[in-house]
Design an enzyme around this catalytic site. Structure first.
Site, PDB file in Angstrom:
ATOM      1  N   ARG A 318       1.201  -0.616   0.031  1.00 49.03           N
ATOM      2  CA  ARG A 318       0.052  -0.201  -0.107  1.00 49.03           C
ATOM      3  C   ARG A 318       0.869   0.961  -0.282  1.00 49.03           C
ATOM      4  O   ARG A 318       1.777   1.339   0.979  1.00 49.03           O
ATOM      5  CB  ARG A 318      -0.784  -0.396   1.108  1.00 49.03           C
ATOM      6  CG  ARG A 318      -1.512  -1.376   1.361  1.00 49.03           C
ATOM      7  CD  ARG A 318      -3.660  -1.273   0.433  1.00 49.03           C
ATOM      8  NE  ARG A 318      -3.779  -2.212   0.222  1.00 49.03           N
ATOM      9  CZ  ARG A 318      -4.327  -2.667   1.368  1.00 49.03           C
ATOM     10  NH1 ARG A 318      -5.300  -1.527   2.097  1.00 49.03           N
ATOM     11  NH2 ARG A 318      -4.938  -3.587   0.840  1.00 49.03           N
ATOM     12  N   GLU A 320      -0.150   4.417  -0.144  1.00 46.04           N
ATOM     13  CA  GLU A 320      -0.333   5.473   0.837  1.00 46.04           C
ATOM     14  C   GLU A 320       0.403   5.598   2.112  1.00 46.04           C
ATOM     15  O   GLU A 320       1.163   5.344   3.009  1.00 46.04           O
ATOM     16  CB  GLU A 320      -1.990   5.400   1.391  1.00 46.04           C
ATOM     17  CG  GLU A 320      -1.531   4.476   2.468  1.00 46.04           C
ATOM     18  CD  GLU A 320      -3.486   3.408   2.190  1.00 46.04           C
ATOM     19  OE1 GLU A 320      -3.023   2.669   3.375  1.00 46.04           O
ATOM     20  OE2 GLU A 320      -4.505   3.891   1.593  1.00 46.04           O
ATOM     21  N   ARG A 326      -1.118   1.328  13.342  1.00 49.68           N
ATOM     22  CA  ARG A 326      -1.657   0.500  12.186  1.00 49.68           C
ATOM     23  C   ARG A 326      -1.249   1.084  10.604  1.00 49.68           C
ATOM     24  O   ARG A 326      -1.687  -0.302  10.913  1.00 49.68           O
ATOM     25  CB  ARG A 326      -3.096   0.104  13.041  1.00 49.68           C
ATOM     26  CG  ARG A 326      -3.514   1.464  12.141  1.00 49.68           C
ATOM     27  CD  ARG A 326      -5.019   1.346  12.750  1.00 49.68           C
ATOM     28  NE  ARG A 326      -5.985   1.984  12.011  1.00 49.68           N
ATOM     29  CZ  ARG A 326      -7.583   2.286  11.893  1.00 49.68           C
ATOM     30  NH1 ARG A 326      -8.006   0.988  12.874  1.00 49.68           N
ATOM     31  NH2 ARG A 326      -8.453   2.948  11.101  1.00 49.68           N
ATOM     32  N   HIS A 327      -0.725   1.500  10.282  1.00 47.75           N
ATOM     33  CA  HIS A 327       0.164   1.479   8.841  1.00 47.75           C
ATOM     34  C   HIS A 327       1.071   0.978   8.399  1.00 47.75           C
ATOM     35  O   HIS A 327       1.690   1.710   9.385  1.00 47.75           O
ATOM     36  CB  HIS A 327      -0.956   2.039   8.647  1.00 47.75           C
ATOM     37  CG  HIS A 327      -2.547   2.467   8.259  1.00 47.75           C
ATOM     38  ND1 HIS A 327      -2.864   3.307   9.164  1.00 47.75           N
ATOM     39  CD2 HIS A 327      -3.730   2.652   7.608  1.00 47.75           C
ATOM     40  CE1 HIS A 327      -4.802   2.890   8.981  1.00 47.75           C
ATOM     41  NE2 HIS A 327      -4.850   3.008   8.026  1.00 47.75           N
ATOM     42  N   GLU A 469      -9.628  -2.802  14.045  1.00 54.59           N
ATOM     43  CA  GLU A 469     -10.624  -3.037  12.520  1.00 54.59           C
ATOM     44  C   GLU A 469      -9.612  -4.097  12.427  1.00 54.59           C
ATOM     45  O   GLU A 469      -7.836  -3.807  11.841  1.00 54.59           O
ATOM     46  CB  GLU A 469     -11.150  -2.587  11.286  1.00 54.59           C
ATOM     47  CG  GLU A 469     -10.855  -3.375  10.160  1.00 54.59           C
ATOM     48  CD  GLU A 469     -10.646  -2.965   9.050  1.00 54.59           C
ATOM     49  OE1 GLU A 469      -9.992  -4.107   8.349  1.00 54.59           O
ATOM     50  OE2 GLU A 469     -10.530  -1.873   8.665  1.00 54.59           O
ATOM     51  N   SER A 472     -11.333  -7.243   6.730  1.00 55.73           N
ATOM     52  CA  SER A 472     -12.614  -6.643   5.428  1.00 55.73           C
ATOM     53  C   SER A 472     -12.917  -7.871   4.755  1.00 55.73           C
ATOM     54  O   SER A 472     -12.262  -8.542   4.438  1.00 55.73           O
ATOM     55  CB  SER A 472     -12.383  -5.465   5.096  1.00 55.73           C
ATOM     56  OG  SER A 472     -12.112  -4.557   5.667  1.00 55.73           O
ATOM     57  N   ARG A 520      -1.216  -6.952  12.242  1.00 52.89           N
ATOM     58  CA  ARG A 520      -2.334  -5.913  13.003  1.00 52.89           C
ATOM     59  C   ARG A 520      -2.862  -7.484  13.797  1.00 52.89           C
ATOM     60  O   ARG A 520      -3.368  -7.070  15.486  1.00 52.89           O
ATOM     61  CB  ARG A 520      -3.355  -5.505  12.230  1.00 52.89           C
ATOM     62  CG  ARG A 520      -4.297  -4.221  13.244  1.00 52.89           C
ATOM     63  CD  ARG A 520      -5.417  -3.862  11.878  1.00 52.89           C
ATOM     64  NE  ARG A 520      -4.988  -2.523  11.243  1.00 52.89           N
ATOM     65  CZ  ARG A 520      -5.135  -2.148  10.055  1.00 52.89           C
ATOM     66  NH1 ARG A 520      -6.903  -1.895  10.308  1.00 52.89           N
ATOM     67  NH2 ARG A 520      -4.375  -0.760   9.250  1.00 52.89           N
TER      68      ARG A 520
END
Length: 546
Positions: A318, A320, A326-327, A469, A472, A520
């Site tokens: 990712r 971003e 948490r990323h 979370e 998903s 995570r």
């Protein structure tokens, strides 16, 4: 960090900017610190090389100790592995037994010229070894060598297990080894960038020392990550990554037992694998390509290829700019896809059984590792139910509304709302692990199937641990014409995913799946405060080494 597309939360931007600024300053400061340390290490090595070595020529017991020559370490003789004992297996049952161990010299301490203590560590377990001058066994020169070992040097020790009358402080094993032979396998540098003792301290220990007027070294996160190979050696990190290993193992074994097939999808793809997240772009022999944001499209294609049920454990990328706790820019995805016979709750059933089985196994089989993590990073055991709680999104919104938190009924939950809902669920249902399903369609990826009775909602779900979370999932759109319509509505260039869409033109069964982030899952199960603690070599917007 789930493998499904994750649209940044509304409140994430502010967190990102402040974290970004702080991270850049810390990185600059750390670079200067590393350069200074490098010069110190070079000086220490030079001094060590210049120092005279112990003279053992006149010692009749010289064969019982010393540095093992390189030639003897070049697989010269085949070993009898049964002769070796692991430090973690040293217990009272081995009293008066002769043992051979290998580990690292964590600390050394001389007591006069006739005795030295060496604490040896292996895989997070420690034992105290006593080197005492004895006629015909241990010479004073051997005691001197033991006391002079540099920290973290690898040593082989022969000796007899003894059980002291009082408890031993500072070691995991409550026995000692009375040393008869000691050999240095490999010397560590005299000056280390970080000491394992410092890196193993809990915040509580540091704070209590400050209250008592003593200042202990606190090893910050950037320093730990810069010298990750040393940081790994703490008992907590040994526990974290062995727990992580078991999470993967249980994930794989459970799914195999449920007739799933493990697959391996490509990480180099044309276009982007899904909407909502940035991609790492690259040149692929003159063609535009990127690193896969998830195996989403390919695992669906596998279902269209009649594999029925598939899963994958693999890297996810990712791009971003998320500077949060948490990323990550690269993480390990735990992905599942399966045919659906009637209803998307079939996918939630798999999530329920899989993760309850996982949590039960970790609590039962990994107690030593969980204790090791808890000593440095105290946490409460995860509260979960034998049958996982399921709430509809509307129910979650109503719970928040009753608690005074206003939420857009067709929007996503922001980070604070997720935490608040987690708190409310814990208070009402006594669980920190639950499923929230039937999300608004507008906040889900293009391939998510809308609800039959209200197209504003979707056949999708998220799963939460401790208010955050971790998963998903959803039923997918398997009708090609509808899939094209949904992709265009989400601003995706259909030509870049034409192969994916075409795979549904040959007949596709209804199907669904989910994605979780390994790091995570471990972070939240162990109640840790940062995902970098559970990533072996973290990759975030500011870090691509070591």
């Amino acid at each position: 960090m789930s493998s499904e597309s994750e649209i940044p939360k509304p409140d994430q931007e502010g967190e990102d900017e402040s974290s970004k600024s702080a991270s850049k300053k810390a990185a600059k400061k750390e670079a200067a610190k590393q350069e200074k340390l490098r010069r110190r290490q070079e000086a220490a090595l030079a001094a060590a090389a210049a120092a005279s070595s112990l003279s053992i020529e006149d010692d009749p017991l010289a064969a019982n100790y010393g540095n093992i020559p390189l030639q003897d370490l070049q697989s010269k003789v085949e070993a009898d592995l049964k002769a070796w004992t692991q430090v973690g297996d040293l217990t009272h049952e081995l009293k008066e037994k002769e043992v051979l161990i290998r580990g690292r010299a964590q600390t050394t301490r001389a007591v006069g010229k006739n005795m030295a203590f060496v604490v040896v560590r292996e895989k997070g377990f420690t034992v105290q070894c006593v080197v005492t001058a004895r006629p015909d066994v241990v010479s004073k020169q051997m005691v001197k060598l033991a006391a002079g070992l540099s920290r973290e040097s690898v040593v082989d020790i022969h000796g007899v297990v003894s059980v002291p009358s009082i408890a031993i402080k500072g070691t995991t094993q409550q026995v000692e080894i009375q040393v008869s032979k000691l050999y240095c396998v490999d010397k560590a540098m005299p000056t280390l960038p970080i000491n394992i003792e410092d890196a193993s301290r809990s915040e509580k220990e540091i704070e209590e020392a400050l209250e008592a007027g003593e200042q202990l070294v606190r090893v910050n996160q950037d320093t730990r990550l810069n010298y990750r190979v040393l940081d790994f050696r703490t008992s907590a990190n040994q526990g974290i990554f062995r727990i992580q290993c078991q999470v993967c193992n249980i994930f794989r074994q459970f799914l195999l037992s449920e007739d799933f097939v493990e697959i391996h999808t490509p990480k180099l793809i044309a276009g982007s694998s899904e909407g909502g997240s940035a991609v790492f772009k690259l040149d692929y022999k003159g063609q535009a390509a990127c690193l896969a944001q998830s195996p989403q499209l390919h695992k669906q294609m596998a279902i269209c290829g009649d594999f029925g049920r598939v899963f994958e454990i693999g890297p996810v990328f990712r791009a971003e700019d998320s500077y949060t706790h948490r990323h990550l820019c690269e993480f390990t995805g735990l992905d599942v896809e399966m045919e659906i016979k009637q209803h998307y709750t079939e996918v939630m059933d798999v999530v329920d059984h899989l993760f309850v089985t996982m949590f039960d196994h970790l609590n039962k089989k990994c107690s030593k590792y969980l204790e090791a993590v808890g000593r440095q990073y105290p946490f409460e055991p995860l509260k979960y139910l034998p049958k996982t709680l399921r709430l509809k999104f509307e129910e979650g919104v109503q719970m928040l509304k009753e608690a005074g938190v206003e939420i857009d009924p067709y929007g996503d939950l922001n980070t604070e709302s997720e935490r608040k809902l987690g708190q409310l669920v814990l208070e009402k249902y006594g669980t920190e692990f639950y499923i929230l399903h039937r999300y608004p369609l507008a906040v889900r990826p293009f391939y998510t199937m809308p609800c039959y009775d209200d197209p504003k909602y979707s056949n999708s779900f998220d799963v939460f641990i401790r208010g955050e979370e971790i998963i998903s999932g959803a039923q997918r759109v398997h009708v090609p014409e509808f899939l094209v319509e949904r992709a265009q509505a989400c601003g995706i260039d259909v030509s870049t995913i034409s192969t994916y869409i075409d795979s549904f033109r040959y007949g596709a069964p209804p199907h669904g799946g989910f994605g979780a982030g390994l790091e995570r899952v471990v972070m939240l199960f162990c109640g840790l405060n940062n995902i970098r603690k559970t990533s072996l070599f973290p990759r975030d917007p500011l870090r691509i080494a070591p």
